[in-house]
Design a protein around this motif. Structure first.
Motif, PDB file in Angstrom:
ATOM      1  N   ILE A   1       0.829  -1.347  -0.215  1.00 24.82           N
ATOM      2  CA  ILE A   1      -0.043  -0.039   0.036  1.00 24.82           C
ATOM      3  C   ILE A   1       0.935   1.199  -0.125  1.00 24.82           C
ATOM      4  O   ILE A   1       1.896   1.180   0.765  1.00 24.82           O
ATOM      5  CB  ILE A   1      -0.887  -0.058   1.405  1.00 24.82           C
ATOM      6  CG1 ILE A   1      -2.037  -0.875   1.037  1.00 24.82           C
ATOM      7  CG2 ILE A   1      -1.611   1.286   1.460  1.00 24.82           C
ATOM      8  CD1 ILE A   1      -2.975  -0.802  -0.190  1.00 24.82           C
ATOM      9  N   GLN A   2       0.364   2.243  -0.757  1.00 26.81           N
ATOM     10  CA  GLN A   2       0.944   3.585  -0.802  1.00 26.81           C
ATOM     11  C   GLN A   2      -0.073   4.520  -0.627  1.00 26.81           C
ATOM     12  O   GLN A   2      -0.986   4.645  -1.193  1.00 26.81           O
ATOM     13  CB  GLN A   2       1.799   3.824  -1.880  1.00 26.81           C
ATOM     14  CG  GLN A   2       2.530   5.210  -2.130  1.00 26.81           C
ATOM     15  CD  GLN A   2       3.309   5.209  -3.609  1.00 26.81           C
ATOM     16  OE1 GLN A   2       3.881   4.333  -3.985  1.00 26.81           O
ATOM     17  NE2 GLN A   2       3.196   6.505  -3.871  1.00 26.81           N
TER      18      GLN A   2
ATOM     19  N   GLN B   1      -1.700  -8.246  -0.083  1.00 23.66           N
ATOM     20  CA  GLN B   1      -1.080  -7.041   0.782  1.00 23.66           C
ATOM     21  C   GLN B   1      -1.366  -5.850   0.860  1.00 23.66           C
ATOM     22  O   GLN B   1      -0.629  -4.870   0.763  1.00 23.66           O
ATOM     23  CB  GLN B   1       0.507  -7.351   0.530  1.00 23.66           C
ATOM     24  CG  GLN B   1       1.080  -8.703   0.672  1.00 23.66           C
ATOM     25  CD  GLN B   1       1.307  -8.923   2.003  1.00 23.66           C
ATOM     26  OE1 GLN B   1       1.028  -8.558   2.941  1.00 23.66           O
ATOM     27  NE2 GLN B   1       1.804 -10.426   2.238  1.00 23.66           N
ATOM     28  N   GLY B   2      -2.708  -5.677   0.664  1.00 23.83           N
ATOM     29  CA  GLY B   2      -3.534  -4.251   0.244  1.00 23.83           C
ATOM     30  C   GLY B   2      -4.106  -4.165   1.409  1.00 23.83           C
ATOM     31  O   GLY B   2      -5.254  -3.284   1.229  1.00 23.83           O
ATOM     32  N   LEU B   3      -4.083  -4.453   2.758  1.00 24.87           N
ATOM     33  CA  LEU B   3      -4.975  -4.181   3.768  1.00 24.87           C
ATOM     34  C   LEU B   3      -4.936  -2.683   4.375  1.00 24.87           C
ATOM     35  O   LEU B   3      -3.780  -2.114   4.559  1.00 24.87           O
ATOM     36  CB  LEU B   3      -4.664  -5.162   5.059  1.00 24.87           C
ATOM     37  CG  LEU B   3      -5.346  -6.526   4.871  1.00 24.87           C
ATOM     38  CD1 LEU B   3      -4.925  -7.200   5.992  1.00 24.87           C
ATOM     39  CD2 LEU B   3      -6.881  -6.217   4.671  1.00 24.87           C
ATOM     40  N   LEU B   4      -5.927  -2.008   4.591  1.00 25.64           N
ATOM     41  CA  LEU B   4      -6.101  -0.975   5.117  1.00 25.64           C
ATOM     42  C   LEU B   4      -6.927  -0.819   6.500  1.00 25.64           C
ATOM     43  O   LEU B   4      -7.962  -1.266   6.329  1.00 25.64           O
ATOM     44  CB  LEU B   4      -6.412   0.322   3.842  1.00 25.64           C
ATOM     45  CG  LEU B   4      -5.698   0.636   2.738  1.00 25.64           C
ATOM     46  CD1 LEU B   4      -6.565   0.975   1.691  1.00 25.64           C
ATOM     47  CD2 LEU B   4      -4.726   1.718   3.077  1.00 25.64           C
ATOM     48  N   VAL B   5      -6.662   0.231   7.207  1.00 27.48           N
ATOM     49  CA  VAL B   5      -7.484   0.714   8.416  1.00 27.48           C
ATOM     50  C   VAL B   5      -7.618   2.280   8.553  1.00 27.48           C
ATOM     51  O   VAL B   5      -6.539   2.731   8.110  1.00 27.48           O
ATOM     52  CB  VAL B   5      -7.334   0.130   9.570  1.00 27.48           C
ATOM     53  CG1 VAL B   5      -7.630  -1.538   9.351  1.00 27.48           C
ATOM     54  CG2 VAL B   5      -6.011   0.322   9.946  1.00 27.48           C
ATOM     55  N   THR B   6      -8.425   2.601   9.019  1.00 28.66           N
ATOM     56  CA  THR B   6      -8.594   4.185   9.336  1.00 28.66           C
ATOM     57  C   THR B   6      -7.781   4.221  10.622  1.00 28.66           C
ATOM     58  O   THR B   6      -7.703   3.626  11.550  1.00 28.66           O
ATOM     59  CB  THR B   6      -9.950   4.754   9.498  1.00 28.66           C
ATOM     60  OG1 THR B   6     -10.666   4.050  10.453  1.00 28.66           O
ATOM     61  CG2 THR B   6     -10.681   4.542   8.068  1.00 28.66           C
ATOM     62  N   ALA B   7      -7.175   5.854  10.777  1.00 32.32           N
ATOM     63  CA  ALA B   7      -6.411   6.222  11.965  1.00 32.32           C
ATOM     64  C   ALA B   7      -7.662   6.378  13.029  1.00 32.32           C
ATOM     65  O   ALA B   7      -7.190   6.296  14.234  1.00 32.32           O
ATOM     66  CB  ALA B   7      -5.832   7.175  11.719  1.00 32.32           C
TER      67      ALA B   7
END
Length: 1512
Positions: A1091-1092, A1108-1114
């Motif tokens: 992720i970029q 390998q593209g997992l994201l979460v919010t801060a």
């Protein structure tokens, strides 16, 4: 430890050192009590350990307790490493006082005067100041020592295993603390000393010592016609590997390589190139889409005799051609990079394949035996321009000879990542420890006095064993020799699969057997040990990456074949070496007659080659899985050579290399020697592991060696897991003796005398007895302990990490064995020392059963198949999958339990075999599977249509049969047309009817008077060979899964039942006030490695691969706030797409797996059209299929005040997806497959309905606002650029058929946004309901699901301005031949004039029937009549809309198509009546057959609205 060449000076240095140290106080070799947040200190603060080493890779900083004194070396020993991460220990100094330091996550984050050695780089305050320094710390192993020192001159020195690596930095302040970062792989260190190193009388003595080493090396290497570095000057003397760098560990002088001198890739490169690793690594983006534009060049010209070498890191198997390498005179700053380097027509020499191209033209077709197109990942390619102007290329270190003469003086290295080649890294050999080891090995081979301690210093000299057969010390780059030459290993076997070649130290004698035992294996790679002989002397051989790359004098056994000089000479020879396990042995012998023979576990495999020359060295290639091997010394005891008929001792079992000892100690619990096929028992019976764990997930059951005693705990610890599979360890007990047990795939397949815990479910004999037991085995990780105990009262208890989880079940027989199923993610376990009898108070006490949640967090438990089935069927996946393994019949399977009323049993087709005709059969049966004999059921009928012993209702094709007797024809679309991915379900309804569901759509009643106690039954017949269950059992309490009312006052007292649109206003009243100030959301910096982030962390893009593209919010998601993202970019090269959901714990320290489905703790995930909780599917057919969302789609998540999770698609609420969502929770997105980029929608879109949050509901709108399910101002209508039509393959197919009709474009609306596809994915994506109301007075109509509508250009007539608001919607089926005439007249035609396939005039009985002539009509002509219907289920029948066959011009496949029209009908111009076809079965649940046909004879009473097309 002093280095070997310093041995003669050791005594004097040590003596002086002792005197010197006696005069100064000794600094405490301890760590400061303040440390990183994951550090635990022990051993009087001398040992530091990073907690959670598998889950976390940083926060492992420790500092020295006191500031360093000048010349003191603060030395630590690496105690433990793990292979989960990249990177390793980092060490340095800092001026920051640890007493007041706020510890960063890693040492490179230290500022304010900090110098850190990381890998082979030196960083000051986080910025690199020196590249390619000293020893690469990432390559150090357990037991290695590393130290840091500030000398009296203010210089920083690194020490590795007692050797000074030279000056790393200068100008350091005097007050400094040592820093050690337990980063990445390094998890534990211990401080071993903090004192000055042994030294001579001064710096001049060190210089003398360096000169001694240098002089010895140069003189010896000159005698051998080899050249070695001049260690002090750091200048290469025409060595093939020469360059301007110093050698690690031998003291790099001040005149060594500077920071900017390192050979790197130039920043200017091809358009698809991405540089990383400080410009040492180049990678071509989008490797599966593009094959060129991957040119990279060096950052400076090459020097004479300087090696430019790269390692191939990644290849893809899609293109032809591969990497190309060479030199060019073009300056990269001024070059306009071509697509491929061979396109340049000046100043360029390239090696391509096995030839040489000069300025794009071939000058040498066969330059060498190697072809660059055949190289593999891990292979090395190098080039060098000699001082004479000759250009040489090197393959895996082997010089291929002169490629070109008179090469220009100033040339840059160039690499073209073409075709298969995707990623390369520059290799700086002058720093690698393996290069130094190889040079030292050569020196020791040529002169025993060099590199060895003096005899006077040897306190316990070994007895001299004449002519002992050992490994030569010159070995592969990734290999090492230990145990005095008897053992060879690849220390980092999980990182590299090759460069593990080792040879014997002398040639083999005739008839001398060279035999090794495999000590250690890894399960990461394919391939394994290879063994053979070679004529090459190891002292002079530049070892290749694999021995089969050598093209001369080499014979190797690899797999079960034999190769000579890289070419296979025997295909099927002997036992397959790739199947050997740890403990097995392999051997080779050259007989006097020149024949070559191999042995496997002492068993001769026969002659493999002839005419082998006499002086050959033995070779072992530790390749792939083979990680360590030891030479066997008992060669004299081996069986005779193949001349004798003796078979020798019994060969070791490849499946079980270790046997169980019969120990009779107090704790004699072991694993039994009998076990599942993929299980291996080691460590004296105390350890069990599943072999090939990345390709096999089951068949690994192990069982205790004896029955458990009352109150005795059998406890194991999980030692290894993999993240490849779903599901994990299962544990329990069985009354079946190991000798009588036929080990199944999984233990839950056993249907008698077995009790197992699987996840949270307690199962007896393969059936679930109870859900939500006090623990979840699927959530356990490495290091967790699981115990089982049978009490004296017959109760079964489980213990997790020592804690009793309560009674799991009761009534166990007295003699039960412990069972462990190494399933899915769990790979290795060991019996703990805690196993054995517990305190008597625990054995017989009435332990209170732990309370567990009344309602399950999942909506039901997945269905299972019964263990009784047809003889050609194999059940997999805990009975959730069925596979027909032979023939075309005998594939009957049953549901595990009787179906409840209205319970759907549904399967998905996984595999078909087009060799057979026929397909899946499905139905219900009163046959009781438990009453059947044990499997295999050879007596069961070969097909379901022949099953007549009990009453059975079955759908075969499109025919419904009862006990084989035909009941109905053309019930539904034929099951013979189904293929992979289609779903078929069956249910028994409360009215005693059987219904069949195809892809979730109820086909209506198939049979009546169905008995109550029935099982679902399937027949894997004909082409369908494999299915998997996708349904779950009904939850007892229906209220537990009932979606809560989001807003009791959400709609006004408007029309009654006129609200077909899904409710879209969950925010009302106080909830709306809370949402007025929404939390600003952004993505967290911690994310998947591909992720970029950009755009202030609002945009996330996946820059490589498909996962390998997992994201979460801060930020956590507040209740009632809608979080939305827009899909920016899709890549059609991949399959599947994004998934999204929420996670119920803080993601700050989350270790992201490759995909979201691997997350198993407090995660709710929406994937495709299903909902998952902790990787377990809890709901299907929810919302649209996310895989079909096109670019521009806006997806939203909302957790309402009741804790229910909602999905929004383009502003439309899809309803409750999951309940009981914890607070706080964080939105989670997985950029998987096609989805490559998303952006958070920041301009807060109101949840649908009015402006600025004005929530209007259905009742507030006019009836006339409804048009085709798109409600103006309420239902969000996709703008043209985000219309799902854009990516719908079904609509594209219908469009191609429409083009074949050659209808004039003028008949159709020019704006494509009014064309709507009603396939399953598209209508779910829009949130369409099945039925809507329209007109004055309102009348129901059904959307034409399964059809595709093309909007027509509406003509101005018959009050067209009012038609859309006041007229009704209906459908008319017609033939393809009538389309043009209907469009030409802009009016539906009568049956007689439109098509011969339409119905003729029908006389209908009853007064006022349209079959009777009108009073005012002319007697000589009949008034034309047109049939309509509010549903296409009627108008689309083949009698109205006959099918035509056509060939798709794109796929060239044949399809069948139907056509019809969607029309507006003036109220009062038609008559509602019964079907004229005499059909008794209901066609549409909303419309009775008595009102399904509308007849109109009024000209101008209909208005053509859209052309409908359906393709099968």
């Amino acid at each position: 430890m002093a280095s070997c060449p310093q041995a003669t000076l050791h005594c004097r240095k040590t003596t002086l050192g002792v005197v010197h140290r006696a005069a100064r106080a000794k600094m405490a070799a301890e760590l400061h009590p303040r440390s990183g947040k994951l550090i635990g200190l022990s051993n009087s603060n001398r040992t530091a350990q990073r907690n959670q080493p598998v889950q976390e890779f940083n926060h492992g900083l420790v500092l020295s307790r006191e500031p360093l004194r000048d010349r003191d070396v603060f030395t630590v020993c690496i105690d433990k490493k793990v292979n989960s991460w990249s990177g390793s220990i980092e060490i340095g100094v800092t001026a920051l006082d640890p007493a007041g330091l706020e510890f960063p996550s890693s040492a490179t984050g230290l500022k304010g005067g900090s110098w850190i050695v990381s890998g082979c780089s030196v960083l000051k305050d986080g910025r690199s100041v020196l590249e390619e320094y000293g020893h690469d710390l990432d390559q150090l192993g357990e037991g290695d020592h590393v130290g840091i020192q500030r000398n009296g001159k203010g210089e920083l020195h690194l020490w590795v295993n007692g050797q000074d690596c030279g000056t790393a930095a200068s100008g350091l302040p005097s007050r400094l603390w040592a820093v050690v970062d337990l980063y990445g792989k390094c998890t534990q260190v211990t401080v071993v000393s903090c004192e000055p190193p042994p030294e001579m009388d001064g710096e001049e003595d060190e210089e003398v010592e360096d000169e001694i080493v240098s002089t010895q090396a140069v003189s010896i290497m000159a005698d051998a016609s080899l050249v070695i570095y001049h260690f002090k000057s750091g200048i290469s003397n025409s060595s093939p590997a020469g360059n301007s760098g110093g050698v690690a560990g031998l003291g790099v002088a001040a005149g060594g390589m500077t920071t900017n001198d390192a050979l790197l890739f130039h920043e200017k490169c091809g358009t698809l190139i991405k540089l990383s690793n400080n410009n040492k690594t180049a990678e071509r983006r989008r490797p599966l889409d593009e094959f060129n534009n991957g040119v990279v060049m060096t950052n400076r010209p090459l020097r004479n005799n300087e090696m430019f070498e790269i390692r191939i890191d990644k290849l893809v198997d899609k293109w032809s051609g591969s990497i190309e390498i060479g030199v060019t005179t073009h300056n990269p700053n001024n070059l306009d990079y071509p697509a491929t380097m061979t396109n340049l027509r000046s100043g360029t020499i390239m090696m391509s394949g096995c030839g040489i191209l000069t300025n794009g033209k071939g000058t040498r077709r066969e330059y060498c035996e190697f072809s660059l197109d055949e190289l593999q990942e891990g292979d090395h390619i190098g080039l060098m321009r000699k001082a004479s102007g000759a250009l040489h290329f090197y393959i895996n270190g082997i010089d291929q000879g002169v490629a070109a003469n008179q090469t220009p003086g100033v040339v840059y290295g160039v690499v073209d990542l073409y075709g298969m080649a995707v990623k390369v890294t520059i290799v700086h050999n002058h720093n690698h420890s393996d290069r130094l080891r190889r040079n030292n090995a050569i020196m020791r081979a040529l002169s025993p006095d060099v590199g060895r301690p003096r005899p006077a210093l040897s306190l316990t000299p070994e007895p001299d064993i004449p002519d002992r057969l050992l490994f030569h010390l010159n070995c592969g780059q990734k290999a090492a020799i230990i145990s005095d030459g008897r053992t060879a290993l690849r220390p980092h076997a999980t990182d590299d699969f090759n460069h593990g070649v080792v040879l014997s130290n002398r040639p083999l004698h005739s008839n001398e057997v060279f035999q090794v035992r495999i000590d250690k294996m890894v399960d990461k790679w394919a391939g394994s040990i290879e063994i053979g002989v070679t004529t090459h002397n190891p002292a002079y051989l530049q070892l290749p990456s694999t021995m089969t790359n050598l093209r001369s004098g080499t014979w190797m056994m690899t797999g079960n074949g034999v190769m000579h000089n890289g070419t296979t000479i025997l295909d099927e020879y002997g036992h397959n070496l790739d199947r050997l396990k740890a403990g097995d042995t392999v051997g080779v012998v050259r007989k006097e007659d020149g024949s070559l023979h191999f042995f496997v576990n002492g068993v001769p495999q026969g002659p493999a080659a002839w005419n082998v020359p006499p002086s050959v060295y033995a070779v072992v290639d530790l390749y792939g899985q083979a990680a360590q091997a030891t030479i066997m010394d008992d060669m004299a005891d081996l069986p005779p050579l193949p001349d004798d008929s003796s078979e020798g001792p019994t060969a070791m079992s490849p499946g079980s290399p270790c046997s169980v000892s019969g120990a009779t100690a107090a704790n004699d619990l072991r694993f039994h020697q009998l076990h599942g096929t993929n299980a291996v028992i080691t460590n004296g019976g105390r350890t069990a592991l599943r072999q090939n764990c990345r390709s096999e997930f089951n068949d690994a059951i192990v069982i205790s060696n004896r029955c458990l005693r009352d109150g005795e705990l059998f406890e194991i610890v999980i030692q290894k897991m993999v993240d490849r599979w779903s599901g994990s360890i299962e544990a329990g007990v069985t009354a079946i003796r190991p000798e009588e047990l036929e080990f199944p795939n999984t233990m839950t397949d056993i249907d008698y005398d077995t009790w197992m815990l699987s996840g949270t479910a307690i199962m007896q004999d393969g059936n679930t007895m109870r859900n939500n037991y006090g623990c979840d085995l699927d959530s356990l990780t490495t290091g967790s302990r699981i115990g089982m105990m049978r009490t004296a009262t017959g109760d079964l208890h489980y213990f997790i990490n020592g804690l009793d989880q309560g009674v799991a079940c009761t009534g166990l027989p007295p003699e039960v064995y412990a069972v462990i199923d190494l399933y899915g993610q769990c790979v290795q376990v060991s019996i703990t020392s805690s196993s054995g009898p517990l305190d008597n108070s625990l054995c017989t006490s009435n332990i209170t059963e732990k309370s567990f949640p009344i309602q399950s967090p999942v909506a039901g438990v997945a269905h299972r198949l019964h263990s009784k089935h047809g003889k050609n069927v194999v059940l997999l996946g805990d009975g959730c999958q069925a596979l027909r393994v032979d023939g075309y019949a005998h594939g009957i399977v049953f549901s595990a339990k009787e179906l409840k009323t209205d319970e759907v049993f549904e399967v998905k087709i996984n595999k078909v075999d087009d060799r057979w005709s026929g397909s899946l059969h499905v139905g219900l049966t009163t046959l009781q599977p438990p009453d059947l004999p044990s499997c295999p059921l050879s007596g069961l009928s070969p097909s379901l249509t022949q099953l007549r012993s009990k009453v059975t209702w079955v759908l075969a094709g499109s025919e419904v049969r009862r006990n084989g007797v035909l009941q109905r024809q053309n019930y539904s679309c034929s099951l013979d047309r189904l293929t992979v991915g289609n779903r078929v379900g069956v249910k028994r309804c409360s009215d005693d009817t059987m219904h069949i569901l195809i892809d979730g759509e109820d086909m209506g009643p198939a049979a009546t008077a169905v008995a109550k106690n029935v099982y679902a039954v399937l027949d894997l017949y004909g082409k369908v060979t494999a299915v998997s269950i996708v349904s779950s059992t009904l939850v007892e309490d229906s209220e537990s899964v009932k979606a809560p009312s989001l807003s009791p006052d959400s709609c006004s007292e408007g029309e009654e039942d006129s609200t077909p649109v899904r409710e879209v206003c969950p925010l009302r009243g106080s909830c709306l006030e809370a949402a007025l100030v929404p939390t600003v959301m952004a993505f967290l910096e911690n994310h998947g490695k591909n992720i970029q982030l950009s755009n202030q962390n609002l945009t996330a893009a996946r820059v490589s691969s498909y996962n390998q593209g997992l994201l979460v919010t801060a930020q956590a998601l507040p209740r009632q706030q809608l979080f939305q993202v827009c899909i920016d970019r899709l890549n059609p090269s991949w399959t599947s797409s994004l998934s999204l959901g929420v996670i119920g714990h803080s993601p700050d320290r989350l270790n992201f797996p490759s995909t979201a489905c691997c997350l198993k703790r407090s995660v709710w995930l929406l994937q495709r059209d299903s909902v998952f909780h902790n990787s377990l599917k809890i709901c299907e057919n929810y919302g649209p299929n996310l895989d079909t969302c096109p670019e521009g789609t806006i997806l939203g998540l909302l957790v309402d005040s009741s804790g229910c999770l909602h999905l929004f698609v383009n502003g439309m609420d899809q309803g409750v997806a999951a309940q009981d969502i914890p607070s706080p929770c964080y939105p989670l997105i997985d950029l998987y497959g096609q989805c490559e980029q998303v952006t958070i929608v920041t301009n807060h879109v109101s949840v649908v309905g009015g402006e600025r949050g004005d929530m209007r509901c259905q009742g507030d709108m006019e009836k006339a606002d409804m048009v085709d399910g798109i409600k103006e101002s309420v239902c969000w209508t996709p703008p043209p650029e985000v219309n799902p039509n854009k990516t719908c393959e079904y609509q594209a197919l219908c469009s191609r058929f429409k083009e074949l009709l050659t209808l004039p474009d003028g008949y159709f609306n020019e704006d494509a946004k009014y064309n709507l596809c009603y396939c399953e994915s598209c209508h779910k994506l829009r949130g369409d309901e099945a039925y809507y109301k329209r007109g004055e007075p309102p009348r129901d109509y059904a959307l034409p699901f399964g059809w595709c509508r093309f909007a027509l250009q509406i003509k101005t007539h018959c009050e067209v301005s009012n038609a859309f608001k006041k007229w009704h919607i209906a459908y008319h089926g017609t033939s393809v031949g009538s389309l043009r005439r209907i469009l030409d007249h802009n009016q539906l035609l009568s049956a007689e004039s439109s098509s011969i396939f339409s119905l003729s005039t029908v006389k209908t009985e009853g007064h006022g029937s349209y079959g009777e002539p009108e009073e005012n009509s002319a007697p000589e002509r009949e008034v034309p009549r047109v049939q309509l219907s509010p549903t296409m289920r009627y108008s689309g029948l083949e009698v109205f809309a006959p099918k035509v066959q056509f060939r798709d011009p794109r796929s060239l496949r044949c399809h069948q198509a139907q056509v019809g029209f969607q029309v507006c009908v003036r109220p009062g111009s038609y008559k509602v009546g019964p079907t004229s076809l005499g059909i008794s079965e209901p066609l549409d649940p909303r419309f009775s057959n008595a009102e399904i046909e509308w007849i109109t004879k009024e000209k101008g009473g209909t208005l053509l609205y859209g052309l409908l097309i359906r393709v099968e």
